[in-house]
Structures are given as C-alpha cells and as structure tokens.
Design a protein around this motif. Structure first.
Motif, PDB file in Angstrom:
ATOM      1  N   PRO A  84       0.826  -1.217   0.000  1.00 44.88           N
ATOM      2  CA  PRO A  84       0.000   0.000   0.000  1.00 44.88           C
ATOM      3  C   PRO A  84       0.859   1.266   0.000  1.00 44.88           C
ATOM      4  O   PRO A  84       1.764   1.409   0.824  1.00 44.88           O
ATOM      5  N   THR A  85       0.578   2.138  -0.955  1.00 44.45           N
ATOM      6  CA  THR A  85       1.216   3.461  -1.015  1.00 44.45           C
ATOM      7  C   THR A  85       0.138   4.486  -1.351  1.00 44.45           C
ATOM      8  O   THR A  85      -0.880   4.158  -1.970  1.00 44.45           O
ATOM      9  N   PRO A  86       0.351   5.740  -0.948  1.00 42.95           N
ATOM     10  CA  PRO A  86      -0.669   6.762  -1.270  1.00 42.95           C
ATOM     11  C   PRO A  86      -0.922   6.899  -2.765  1.00 42.95           C
ATOM     12  O   PRO A  86      -2.052   7.111  -3.197  1.00 42.95           O
ATOM     13  N   GLU A  87       0.101   6.776  -3.583  1.00 42.74           N
ATOM     14  CA  GLU A  87      -0.077   6.925  -5.023  1.00 42.74           C
ATOM     15  C   GLU A  87      -0.943   5.798  -5.596  1.00 42.74           C
ATOM     16  O   GLU A  87      -1.822   6.022  -6.418  1.00 42.74           O
ATOM     17  N   LEU A  88      -0.670   4.553  -5.136  1.00 41.31           N
ATOM     18  CA  LEU A  88      -1.463   3.437  -5.636  1.00 41.31           C
ATOM     19  C   LEU A  88      -2.916   3.522  -5.160  1.00 41.31           C
ATOM     20  O   LEU A  88      -3.852   3.203  -5.901  1.00 41.31           O
ATOM     21  N   GLU A  89      -3.100   3.943  -3.924  1.00 41.77           N
ATOM     22  CA  GLU A  89      -4.461   4.091  -3.412  1.00 41.77           C
ATOM     23  C   GLU A  89      -5.221   5.170  -4.187  1.00 41.77           C
ATOM     24  O   GLU A  89      -6.414   5.035  -4.471  1.00 41.77           O
TER      25      GLU A  89
END
Length: 438
Positions: free
Chosen positions: A255-260
């Motif tokens: 989980p990363t902010p960009e992927l989310e």
C-alpha cells in the motif's frame, strides 16, 4: 377555444352575416321593384281616367269611375273623388283621414276592412283631388313566398357550409391530436411511435408519411448515438475493471498513497461508465414494460431513512416534509435512484449544518417529489449546465463526481412522462421531479 376554433367561428360568423345581408338586399330590391310596378299601374290608371276633357268636371269623373269599377281588370282598384276642402264627392271606396299627395303606403286604419295598400292622390282640376288605390296583397304574398324560398335555399347552403366547416375542423383537430400524441411519446423517449397514415387522405397522409420518415431518421441517429456511447462505456469498463483488480492486489501487498489514489480514480471511472450505461438504458425506454403503480411518498420516506445516517455523519439535518398520498405509473427502482441522487447532491453540495427536506406534494394531475436545501444553491444562469451530461460547475470541480447525477435524474423523469427542474429556494436549491398521477 383554440385558434382553429376561433377561426372556424369567425368564418361561420362572417358567412352568416354575408348571407343575411345578401338576403336583405335581395328582398329589398325585389320589393322595391314590385312597388315601382304597382305605382306605375296606379299612375297609368289615374292618368287614363283623368283625360283633359274630364278635368274639373266632378260629374263626368264620377261617371267614369262607375264605368271603370264594372270592368274586370280594374276590380282590385279603388277610386275616391274629393273637393278642395277634402269632402268626399263619390267613388267606389271611402278613405278615412287625409291622404298625402303623391304615392304613399297606408294601413287599414285609413280604409277599414282592407290590408295594407298603395295609393296615389293627384290633382283632377278645379280644386278636385282623385285618390286611386290598390291593395298590396301581391306584395305581402311575395314576402311570404320569398321568405320560404330564402329559408329553403340559403338555409340549405348555411347547413352545408356549417357542416363542412365543422367536419373540416374535426378532421384537422384529430390530425393535430394524432401528431401531438406522437410528439409527446417521442419526448417521453418512446421513439417507436409514429403518426397514423390513412390511405386516400391526400395532403394529410403525405404530411404524416413525411413526418414519420423524419422520425425514422431521428430514431436511427439517436439509436446510433446511444449505442456508440453505451458500447464505448461497456468496452472500456471491462479492461478498466481488470486494471482495478490488479491495482487492488498491488495495494493489498504494497500500500502506497499513489497506488491508493490510482485505485480511487479507477473506482470513479467505473462509476462514471456505469452511469453512462444507466442513462442509455433509461433513454432506451425498454423498462416501460415493467411499469407498475408506485407510491411516491413511500419512496421519499425510504430514501430519507436510508440516508439519515449519512446526513448525520456529515453534519446535515435531513427532514421529511409533507408526503401526500398518490401513485404514479413507473419503475420503483429507477424512481428510488432518482430520489437518492437528488438527496445525495443536496448533502454533497451544501455545507455542514444545512437542512435538507424531502417532500411529496400534489399539483393538478401530477405528483411532485421535491428536495430542498438551504445551501449556496445554483445560479439561474448555470442550471442548464448542471443538467447537461458531464456538466460540472466551477464550485464543485474539487469535489468527487462526474456530472452525470442530475442528467440521470432528468432521464428517469422524462421516461416517466415527467420533468425535472431546478429553482431558487431562497436560500438554497429546490430540485423537483414532476410525474403524472396514475
């Protein structure tokens, strides 16, 4: 009364007035001609009686009157001789009262026991005056005969013209009604409706056939556009759903902010494609076959109860206004979707602490589902943009959404034979769905 009815009434009134004036002119001219002939006869008889050898000779004039009275062709004539003082000297009639000089028409008050008659008073020489008269029974008889002839002849003409005008008006009204009903069905989304074409109806059949060809062309274009939009949305939704699944697996592992954020964008695009397909489905009108009586008040109550927790979480007050009884013919699922969209829009675009009210009222033959908020509202100049597909106002571009919520509501209202309109609630916005009562 519509313009066609007023035009028909105006035509019939003008025709009636022209008929009456023509009849009066004809009667007056005929009567004047008969009176002229009667006066000419009076003048010729009196002139023949008073030849130069008899002028001023009362005895000779009375003898001539007696002789003329025995002749068959003068049996309808009357003569009276008076002196300069108006005293009767003799004759075969007695006229009461003073007779004016020249020709005149007098009633039976002058000559009791007779009908109206024409008379002439002329100078007989030596202060004598000769009164010659004839009964106007031929003229009075002419009036009765003329009236019967006029009533029969012009009456038949009037009946034929009135019947023709009324028949033509009914035919035009029926044709206009068929055209209007077809146009209303097309407006409601049923592009299969066509104007009936009656063989042998001439210009009306040609107009209906041309109108139907136009509708065929419009239906083909609309169907083509609908399929293009639906096909594009459908074809793109499948690979996008696969992409979303892969992103979800990656986010679950790393989980990363960009992927989310990318996953959220995929969800938003999938929702947008679903809305496009939903609008295409509604505009197609296939679901009309499943229409059933639906209580609009029950839908409003259910929607308010469903979104009550969401409103509380966002700091809004969701209230239920008056809910009048009544049913509409429609699809309960679609009408519920429309109500959810309206309430959802109000909660999204009004600040916390705002009040949102859901109500159902009745106006004439329609039920009105109204969602009112006391937020900032939508300026009148921008309401058309809000109802357009992908139409987003500048103030809402930073919020989630794709500009298809209100267009879907409008498509659902139109599918049910109704309409959606936006009004100023002062303050806030009032969105109303009007649907005909079942």
């Amino acid at each position: 009364m519509g313009s066609l009815g007023r035009l028909t009434a105006l035509f019939l009134g003008a025709f009636g007035a022209a008929t009456a004036l023509t009849g009066y002119a004809s009667y007056s001219a005929s009567r004047h001609t008969i009176e002229t002939l009667v006066d000419r006869r009076l003048d010729e008889v009196s002139r023949a009686l008073l030849d130069e050898s008899l002028r001023g000779n009362a005895g000779a004039i009375l003898a001539r009157i007696t002789a003329l009275s025995t002749q068959r062709e003068t049996g309808d004539l009357g003569f009276e001789l008076v002196d300069a003082k108006g005293q009767r000297l003799g004759g075969n009639v007695t006229v009461s009262g003073r007779v004016p000089p020249g020709f005149s028409t007098l009633a039976d008050s002058v000559l009791p026991g007779t009908a109206t008659f024409r008379m002439q008073r002329r100078d007989a020489g030596g202060g004598l005056q000769l009164v010659t008269l004839v009964e106007t029974e031929p003229i009075e008889g002419f009036a009765a005969v003329w009236l019967r002839s006029y009533a029969l002849g012009f009456g038949l003409i009037v009946i034929i013209v009135v019947a023709g005008a009324v028949s033509f008006s009914m035919i035009v009204r029926r044709r206009i009604g068929e055209l209007r009903r077809t146009a209303e069905a097309i407006i409601d989304g049923d592009l299969t409706q066509r104007v009936p074409v009656e063989p042998g109806s001439g210009a009306f059949a040609g107009q209906a056939a041309t109108f139907n060809r136009m509708l065929d062309r419009i239906a083909a274009l609309v169907e083509s556009l609908r399929h293009v939009g639906g096909d594009v949305a459908h074809d793109l939704r499948t690979p996008l759903a696969r992409l979303r699944s892969r992103l979800a697996l990656i986010v679950a592992e790393t989980p990363t902010p960009e992927l989310e954020a990318a996953l959220d964008q995929c969800d938003e695009m999938l929702a947008m494609f679903s809305a496009i397909l939903r609008i295409s489905e509604v505009e197609g009108g296939e679901r009309r076959t499943a229409f059933r009586p639906v209580a609009l008040a029950a839908i409003a109550r259910d929607v308010a109860e469903t979104l009550a927790a969401t409103a509380a979480d966002s700091g809004h007050v969701l209230a239920i206004g008056p809910l009048e009884d009544g049913a509409v013919e429609g699809d309960r699922q679609l009408l519920t979707q429309a109500a959810l969209n309206l309430v959802g829009n109000a909660l999204t675009h009004s600040p916390p602490g705002s009040r949102v009210t859901v109500a159902v009222t009745r106006a004439a033959a329609k039920l009105l589902l109204t969602v009112t908020d006391d937020g900032p509202g939508i300026p009148a100049a921008e309401r058309a943009t809000a109802l357009r597909r992908f139409g987003r106002l500048d103030a809402s571009r930073h919020r989630p959404g794709h500009g298809l919520g209100l267009p879907l509501v409008e498509a659902i209202a139109r599918m049910h034979g109704g309409a959606l309109w936006l009004e100023d609630a002062r303050p806030g916005l009032r969105a109303t769905i009007a649907v005909p009562v079942a």
